[in-house]
Design an enzyme around this catalytic site. Structure first.
Site, short mmCIF file in Angstrom:
data_model
loop_
_atom_site.label_atom_id
_atom_site.label_comp_id
_atom_site.label_asym_id
_atom_site.label_seq_id
_atom_site.Cartn_x
_atom_site.Cartn_y
_atom_site.Cartn_z
N HIS A 223 0.85 -1.19 0.00
CA HIS A 223 0.00 0.00 0.00
C HIS A 223 0.88 1.24 0.00
CE1 HIS A 223 -2.34 3.16 2.36
NE2 HIS A 223 -2.97 3.06 1.20
N SER A 224 0.57 2.19 -0.88
CA SER A 224 1.16 3.52 -0.87
C SER A 224 2.69 3.47 -0.97
CB SER A 224 0.70 4.27 0.38
OG SER A 224 1.00 5.64 0.30
N SER A 225 3.39 4.12 -0.03
CA SER A 225 4.85 4.16 -0.12
C SER A 225 5.49 2.80 0.09
CB SER A 225 5.43 5.17 0.87
OG SER A 225 5.19 4.77 2.20
N HIS A 365 -7.71 6.81 -0.13
CA HIS A 365 -6.38 6.19 -0.23
C HIS A 365 -6.23 4.95 0.64
CE1 HIS A 365 -2.20 5.77 -1.02
NE2 HIS A 365 -1.78 6.24 0.15
#
Length: 392
Positions: A223-225, A365
């Site tokens: 997820h994400s970074s 997000h």
């Protein structure tokens, strides 16, 4: 008859099920659900804990261990039914806890896949949570995310939209604002993380491939970074990566976006990473990568950096099947295409699922924590099953 005050003690000892405990007049919202009177929605599994990798650093007080990776091994009690484990990489400012139960107590991604018979591994990235490091000059530079930023960016972006898609956000449990029990539970799990991306990537490259060498080819779900690490492992040990699955990848090439037009900051000089990737023709220094802006910058769809043609390829990363999912109300709906375009230009075949286009609406997000999170998990599971069929 067993007296009522004994039941919580028996449940804690595993003698009776927590599901048998009374819930009448018991507040089980947010952190209140920690009460033994509240039922759990988790599934049954066994849990083992390990530290993988690491190195010794000499200090004035003796050798200390750094770069060790905290790993939880969650095994379904129904038995493992699938050949490839799932390894979960959390995003920035949170930990591996993000894959467990949601802030409002529903099943998380880990429970979904354990229930389906998958072997699950949860990580705390090096420098984070239970993998936190000593404050040496070569490693730790801390930063974090304030409560107001969490609210504006993740849990309630629709209240003060900085991009058009934010008004579509409907799936966060509760109000998404300070004082709501589900928001408060989530925001307390926002923790410091390292801003020394170079050191973080180097340590995760070493410990990540070490982990995969111990458990075998695995699907990496990020997820994400957290998506920056599966990209690196796909580069370094692609034979051990069955698939790279990204819930809103934060590896935008060469750039971090600001909320205003034509704003942001330079990062990831190797395109998708801060540390070297294997390009063809080879690159010995990131300055050899020639880039240019592509597209017009709008708040609904941001411009992207791409390579100047002829583009160099990413032959190692191209060996690994790649998936990105994007929520229709997330800020990532404005720039996830930049990563897809860069990968395609570099010869990497990608699948990109825009959740709104497959009937999953309203996600921000942190879609894996939102009300329809298990619908998203089912999309990921279907992609994994397709990849498994392709290998037969």
């Amino acid at each position: 008859m067993v007296r009522s005050f004994v039941l919580p003690l028996l449940a804690a000892a595993g003698i009776v099920s927590a599901a048998t405990l009374p819930r009448d007049n018991v507040d089980c919202t947010g952190v209140n659900a920690i009460s033994p009177k509240c039922r759990s929605n988790e599934v049954k599994y066994t849990r083992d804990v390990y530290y993988v990798g690491g190195r010794l650093i000499s200090t004035a007080t003796g050798n200390i261990t750094a770069d060790q990776l905290y790993v939880e091994k969650l095994t379904p009690t129904c038995g493992v039914k699938h050949p490839n484990p799932l390894v979960f990489f959390h995003g920035g400012a949170v930990s591996g806890v993000t894959w467990l139960n949601t802030p409002d107590g529903r099943k998380g991604f880990a429970s979904h896949f354990i229930e389906k018979g998958y072997q699950v591994y949860l990580l705390d990235h090096t420098g984070v949570g239970r993998s936190s490091q000593e404050a040496t000059s070569e490693y730790t530079l801390w930063n974090s995310t304030g409560v107001e930023s969490v609210q504006a960016g993740f849990t309630a972006p629709e209240l003060n939209p900085t991009y058009p898609q934010a008004t579509l956000h409907t799936q966060w449990p509760g109000t998404g604002q300070k004082g709501d029990p589900y928001f408060d539970q989530f925001s307390k799990g926002v923790i410091p993380f390292t801003s020394n991306w170079t050191m973080g990537e180097l340590s995760m490259r070493a410990s990540g491939c070490k982990l995969l060498s111990l458990i075998g080819p695995s699907y990496l779900i990020s997820h994400s970074s957290g998506a920056q690490y599966p990209i690196l492992l796909s580069n370094d040990c692609p034979d051990l990566v069955a698939g790279n699955i990204n819930l809103e990848h934060s590896t935008q090439p060469f750039w971090n976006y600001g909320s205003a037009l034509n704003s942001g900051s330079s990062i990831r000089p190797w395109g998708l990473a801060n540390t070297p990737l294997t390009y063809d023709p080879p690159v010995t220094n990131s300055s050899e990568l020639s880039k240019e802006w592509d597209g017009e910058d709008t708040l609904a769809k941001r411009r992207c950096y791409i390579q100047t043609e002829p583009a160099r390829k990413l032959p190692q990363i191209a060996k690994v099947p790649y998936l990105c999912t994007t929520g229709e109300a997330s800020v990532h709906a404005t720039y996830d295409h930049c990563v897809i375009n860069y990968l395609n230009q570099a010869g990497v075949k990608t699948d990109w699922i825009k959740l709104g286009e497959v009937g999953i609406h309203g996600n921000g997000h942190f879609g894996h924590l939102e009300l329809n999170n298990l619908e998203i998990a089912s999309v990921v599971e279907q992609w994994i099953q397709y990849q498994d069929r392709q290998k037969r």
